[in-house]
Design a protein around this motif. Structure first.
Motif, mmCIF file in Angstrom:
data_model
loop_
_atom_site.group_PDB
_atom_site.id
_atom_site.type_symbol
_atom_site.label_atom_id
_atom_site.label_comp_id
_atom_site.label_asym_id
_atom_site.label_seq_id
_atom_site.Cartn_x
_atom_site.Cartn_y
_atom_site.Cartn_z
ATOM 1 N N GLU A 50 -9.313 14.915 -10.595
ATOM 2 C CA GLU A 50 -9.747 13.967 -9.306
ATOM 3 C C GLU A 50 -8.957 12.647 -9.655
ATOM 4 O O GLU A 50 -8.500 11.929 -9.002
ATOM 5 C CB GLU A 50 -11.113 13.774 -9.111
ATOM 6 C CG GLU A 50 -11.781 14.791 -8.521
ATOM 7 C CD GLU A 50 -11.338 15.013 -7.326
ATOM 8 O OE1 GLU A 50 -11.242 13.959 -6.563
ATOM 9 O OE2 GLU A 50 -10.994 16.147 -6.636
ATOM 10 N N LEU A 51 -8.758 12.215 -11.280
ATOM 11 C CA LEU A 51 -8.185 10.966 -11.698
ATOM 12 C C LEU A 51 -6.946 11.093 -11.313
ATOM 13 O O LEU A 51 -6.388 10.095 -10.939
ATOM 14 C CB LEU A 51 -8.454 10.810 -13.159
ATOM 15 C CG LEU A 51 -8.062 9.598 -13.782
ATOM 16 C CD1 LEU A 51 -8.606 8.537 -13.229
ATOM 17 C CD2 LEU A 51 -8.091 9.769 -15.308
ATOM 18 N N THR A 54 -5.876 10.255 -7.567
ATOM 19 C CA THR A 54 -6.030 9.082 -7.235
ATOM 20 C C THR A 54 -4.631 8.300 -7.240
ATOM 21 O O THR A 54 -4.356 7.292 -6.871
ATOM 22 C CB THR A 54 -7.142 8.352 -7.949
ATOM 23 O OG1 THR A 54 -6.641 8.064 -9.388
ATOM 24 C CG2 THR A 54 -8.355 8.756 -7.738
ATOM 25 N N ARG A 55 -3.943 9.034 -8.107
ATOM 26 C CA ARG A 55 -2.538 8.277 -8.441
ATOM 27 C C ARG A 55 -1.140 8.685 -7.523
ATOM 28 O O ARG A 55 -0.182 8.075 -7.245
ATOM 29 C CB ARG A 55 -1.992 8.181 -9.905
ATOM 30 C CG ARG A 55 -3.310 7.998 -11.007
ATOM 31 C CD ARG A 55 -3.192 6.257 -10.701
ATOM 32 N NE ARG A 55 -1.966 5.811 -11.308
ATOM 33 C CZ ARG A 55 -1.594 4.570 -11.537
ATOM 34 N NH1 ARG A 55 -2.723 3.741 -11.682
ATOM 35 N NH2 ARG A 55 -0.223 4.064 -11.752
ATOM 36 N N GLU A 84 2.695 9.418 -2.694
ATOM 37 C CA GLU A 84 1.572 8.680 -2.987
ATOM 38 C C GLU A 84 0.193 9.372 -2.861
ATOM 39 O O GLU A 84 0.341 10.417 -1.843
ATOM 40 C CB GLU A 84 1.477 7.218 -2.230
ATOM 41 C CG GLU A 84 2.503 6.207 -2.741
ATOM 42 C CD GLU A 84 2.279 4.940 -2.297
ATOM 43 O OE1 GLU A 84 1.288 4.562 -1.739
ATOM 44 O OE2 GLU A 84 3.380 4.155 -1.960
ATOM 45 N N ALA A 85 -0.735 9.074 -3.307
ATOM 46 C CA ALA A 85 -2.066 9.886 -3.096
ATOM 47 C C ALA A 85 -2.452 9.589 -1.827
ATOM 48 O O ALA A 85 -2.122 8.637 -1.273
ATOM 49 C CB ALA A 85 -3.157 9.404 -4.033
ATOM 50 N N PRO A 87 -5.024 8.737 1.160
ATOM 51 C CA PRO A 87 -6.190 7.896 1.216
ATOM 52 C C PRO A 87 -7.417 8.519 1.280
ATOM 53 O O PRO A 87 -7.532 9.799 1.902
ATOM 54 C CB PRO A 87 -5.968 7.200 2.497
ATOM 55 C CG PRO A 87 -4.756 7.696 3.068
ATOM 56 C CD PRO A 87 -4.085 8.498 2.335
ATOM 57 N N ALA A 88 -8.392 8.222 0.727
ATOM 58 C CA ALA A 88 -9.722 8.837 0.444
ATOM 59 C C ALA A 88 -10.404 8.784 1.707
ATOM 60 O O ALA A 88 -10.540 7.801 2.627
ATOM 61 C CB ALA A 88 -10.584 8.155 -0.737
#
Length: 88
Positions: A50-51, A54-55, A84-85, A87-88
């Protein structure tokens, strides 16, 4: 460099027994990477994934693997640093 179609590339001690070979398509271009996560438990392995997500763009794994008789869990995910990641 072409990797052989075997599990333990070159018989090196640093390679984990039973690790799947990395396919050339997984790293065919700059910015693509394969990440093999070794963690004490599933929660930690998924937290690291998950970390990373985010990147950059990640083809996430949905389960971990374990080596019989060995502690910990392993997870393999594929990264695309060119994107890019999401968006959440």
């Amino acid at each position: 460099m072409t990797l052989p179609q075997c599990e333990n590339f070159g018989g090196r001690r640093s390679v984990v027994p039973g690790m799947r070979a990395i396919n050339n398509a997984h790293v065919a271009e700059p910015g693509l990477a394969v990440v093999e996560i070794a963690a004490a438990d599933d929660q930690t392995a998924f937290a690291i994934q998950e970390l990373l997500a985010t990147r950059c763009a990640v083809a996430a794994a949905d389960r971990t693997t374990r080596e019989p008789g060995e502690p910990g869990a392993r997870l393999r995910c594929y990264l695309d640093l060119r994107q890019e990641a999401a968006p959440a």
